[in-house]
Write a protein that holds these residues in place. Structure first.
Motif, PDB file in Angstrom:
ATOM      1  N   GLU A  89       0.819  -1.208   0.000  1.00 47.19           N
ATOM      2  CA  GLU A  89       0.000   0.000   0.000  1.00 47.19           C
ATOM      3  C   GLU A  89       0.854   1.260   0.000  1.00 47.19           C
ATOM      4  O   GLU A  89       0.580   2.226  -0.711  1.00 47.19           O
ATOM      5  CB  GLU A  89      -0.934  -0.006   1.214  1.00 47.19           C
ATOM      6  N   LYS A  90       1.896   1.245   0.799  1.00 47.74           N
ATOM      7  CA  LYS A  90       2.729   2.441   0.931  1.00 47.74           C
ATOM      8  C   LYS A  90       3.648   2.649  -0.269  1.00 47.74           C
ATOM      9  O   LYS A  90       4.098   3.762  -0.522  1.00 47.74           O
ATOM     10  CB  LYS A  90       3.560   2.356   2.216  1.00 47.74           C
ATOM     11  N   SER A  91       3.953   1.593  -0.991  1.00 47.34           N
ATOM     12  CA  SER A  91       4.901   1.707  -2.095  1.00 47.34           C
ATOM     13  C   SER A  91       4.242   2.050  -3.425  1.00 47.34           C
ATOM     14  O   SER A  91       4.931   2.363  -4.394  1.00 47.34           O
ATOM     15  CB  SER A  91       5.655   0.389  -2.258  1.00 47.34           C
ATOM     16  N   ASN A  92       2.888   1.966  -3.478  1.00 46.87           N
ATOM     17  CA  ASN A  92       2.145   2.189  -4.722  1.00 46.87           C
ATOM     18  C   ASN A  92       2.559   1.232  -5.830  1.00 46.87           C
ATOM     19  O   ASN A  92       2.450   1.547  -7.019  1.00 46.87           O
ATOM     20  CB  ASN A  92       2.320   3.637  -5.214  1.00 46.87           C
ATOM     21  N   ASP A 145       2.263  -2.495  -7.849  1.00 48.14           N
ATOM     22  CA  ASP A 145       1.214  -3.435  -8.226  1.00 48.14           C
ATOM     23  C   ASP A 145       1.452  -4.745  -7.477  1.00 48.14           C
ATOM     24  O   ASP A 145       2.432  -5.443  -7.738  1.00 48.14           O
ATOM     25  CB  ASP A 145       1.256  -3.651  -9.741  1.00 48.14           C
ATOM     26  N   SER A 203      -0.928  -0.864 -15.200  1.00 51.14           N
ATOM     27  CA  SER A 203      -1.109  -1.005 -13.744  1.00 51.14           C
ATOM     28  C   SER A 203       0.206  -1.217 -13.005  1.00 51.14           C
ATOM     29  O   SER A 203       0.286  -0.995 -11.795  1.00 51.14           O
ATOM     30  CB  SER A 203      -2.060  -2.169 -13.454  1.00 51.14           C
ATOM     31  N   SER A 204       1.222  -1.658 -13.738  1.00 53.42           N
ATOM     32  CA  SER A 204       2.486  -1.956 -13.075  1.00 53.42           C
ATOM     33  C   SER A 204       3.552  -0.889 -13.317  1.00 53.42           C
ATOM     34  O   SER A 204       4.745  -1.158 -13.158  1.00 53.42           O
ATOM     35  CB  SER A 204       3.002  -3.324 -13.536  1.00 53.42           C
ATOM     36  N   GLY A 206       4.338   1.513 -11.545  1.00 52.81           N
ATOM     37  CA  GLY A 206       5.069   1.773 -10.307  1.00 52.81           C
ATOM     38  C   GLY A 206       5.929   0.609  -9.863  1.00 52.81           C
ATOM     39  O   GLY A 206       6.583   0.671  -8.821  1.00 52.81           O
TER      40      GLY A 206
END
Length: 416
Positions: A59-62, A64, A89-90, A92
């Motif tokens: 969650e914190k790293s954004n 996928d 979507s990936s 990040g």
């Protein structure tokens, strides 16, 4: 949805326990807060927060997040995740949470290696087994290992309180909870938050007249504190602690560890280990130790549980309080080491089973000296091969019986 999932923490500050890695200024917390997530392996028993922390990191790293379980994942599942690395979507990055990595075979683990190295995938793997034994070395060398520990009862109590509160809110019912119920459940679930919350759900379902008593909590949690897998680390850690306690002459600790083995129903492991201990750790300091241990083991196997606990306890206390010697253990290990090195040689002439000498024999006759024909039933002659003739494997221990045997040896050799 199970209660444990409903109250799963979404922030590090809400995670129960693990202060040694998640406390203020501790390494894992600082890494998560930095935003730069390395490849990691979370090692520890079930129900202590490994999956929860992985979710928080995602969650914190954004990134996928993809999840796989080693018990069911296939190579095609891994390939599908790798194929998604160039999708929108990936952008990040991909975070793969791989639970129970020890169940992936070497080829499956190797299929991840290239993508871990080039940064296409960030791996967070979890395992209940020692990763240094079960994870492929190339993966292990590219990951940082963090050990999660079983929680203390006082660390689980807040989770139990939250569990009861949420269960009552969702059911719309109020429950009368006896004093000490929270502590009873926390104590009885072996450091496993998930087990404690499962017990909370069972208490709600089984409560009579909406009353949760300590007796009910104890009954539902009484078997939950047994962490035991006969093929896993816990099995060998428990047996190791059992033997080392007897070796260390602590009968109380030895009885504790045996009680845990008995509660798990592992009678064969106890019996086998007691026979080993009698020879390895007590040995010639009290040679009758193995006689008594064998008698107790035979009685236990004939009786079966629960009565088997009594002769086994007798053997444990006897061996723990007996004098100790590992001279036998050291002697046979030293002899085997020479054999493995190929240091053997021919049998001395006088020990060979010689019936007649051929014409080409350089030495005629066996020249064996029969010890019973000599005073004290002893005569000096060579028994070891020439290559080992002065080797000493057995060294007399410093206990009463072995010292007496040493004095007898000196006497018959004329050195007393």
């Amino acid at each position: 949805m199970p209660l444990a999932d409903k109250i799963r923490p979404s922030e590090l500050s809400e995670v129960f326990g693990q202060a040694h890695i998640l406390g203020e200024g501790r390494p894992l917390k600082k890494i998560i807060e930095s935003g730069h997530i390395p490849n990691m392996i979370f090692y520890g028993p079930s129900g202590v927060g490994k999956t929860t922390v992985a979710n928080i990191i995602a969650e914190k790293s954004n990134m996928d997040l993809h999840k796989l379980n080693g018990t069911s994942a296939s190579t095609s599942d891994i390939k599908d995740i790798i194929a998604s690395r160039n999708t929108f979507s990936s952008m990040g990055g991909i975070l793969l949470y791989l639970d129970e990595i020890q169940y992936l075979n070497k080829k499956q683990q190797q299929s991840l290696l290239e993508y871990i190295e080039n940064g296409d995938i960030t791996l967070i793997a979890s395992t209940t087994e020692n990763p240094f034994f079960y994870v492929y070395n190339a993966i292990l060398s590219r990951c940082t290992v963090f050990e999660f520990k079983a929680l203390l009862p006082e660390e689980i109590v807040p989770a139990v309180e939250r569990g009861f509160k949420l269960a009552m809110e969702q059911s719309g019912n109020s429950y009368d909870i006896d004093e000490g119920v929270y502590e009873q459940i926390a104590q009885g679930c072996g450091g496993d938050v998930r087990k404690s919350l499962n017990t909370v759900e069972l208490c709600i379902l089984a409560a009579n007249d909406n009353k949760v008593t300590c007796e009910l909590a104890k009954e539902l949690a009484q078997r939950s504190n047994m962490r035991y897998d006969r093929d896993g680390d816990q099995h060998y850690d428990l047996l190791s602690a059992f033997q080392k306690s007897i070796r260390g002459s602590d009968e109380n600790a030895a009885l504790h560890y045996m009680a845990r083995l008995l509660e798990a129903g592992d009678l064969p492991s106890i019996c086998r280990r007691l026979l080993v201990i009698a020879s390895e750790d007590v040995g010639l300091a009290y040679p009758n130790g193995i006689v008594v241990a064998k008698a107790c083991v035979d009685a236990a196997l004939q009786l079966g549980l629960p009565e088997a606990r009594i002769p086994l306890a007798e053997a444990v206390i006897l061996l723990a309080t007996a004098p100790k010697s590992n001279s036998v253990y050291n002697a046979i290990n030293a002899a085997i080491a020479d054999v493995k090195k190929g240091i053997t040689g021919d049998f001395p002439r006088q020990l060979q089973n010689v019936h007649c000498d051929g014409e080409g024999a350089k030495v005629k006759g066996q020249h064996y000296l029969y010890p019973h024909d000599f005073p004290n039933h002893y005569v000096e002659q060579q028994y070891l091969p020439d290559e080992l003739k002065d080797t000493v494997y057995y060294k007399f221990g410093d206990n009463k019986l072995e010292k007496a045997a040493e004095e007898y040896r000196k006497k018959i050799k004329g050195n007393g």
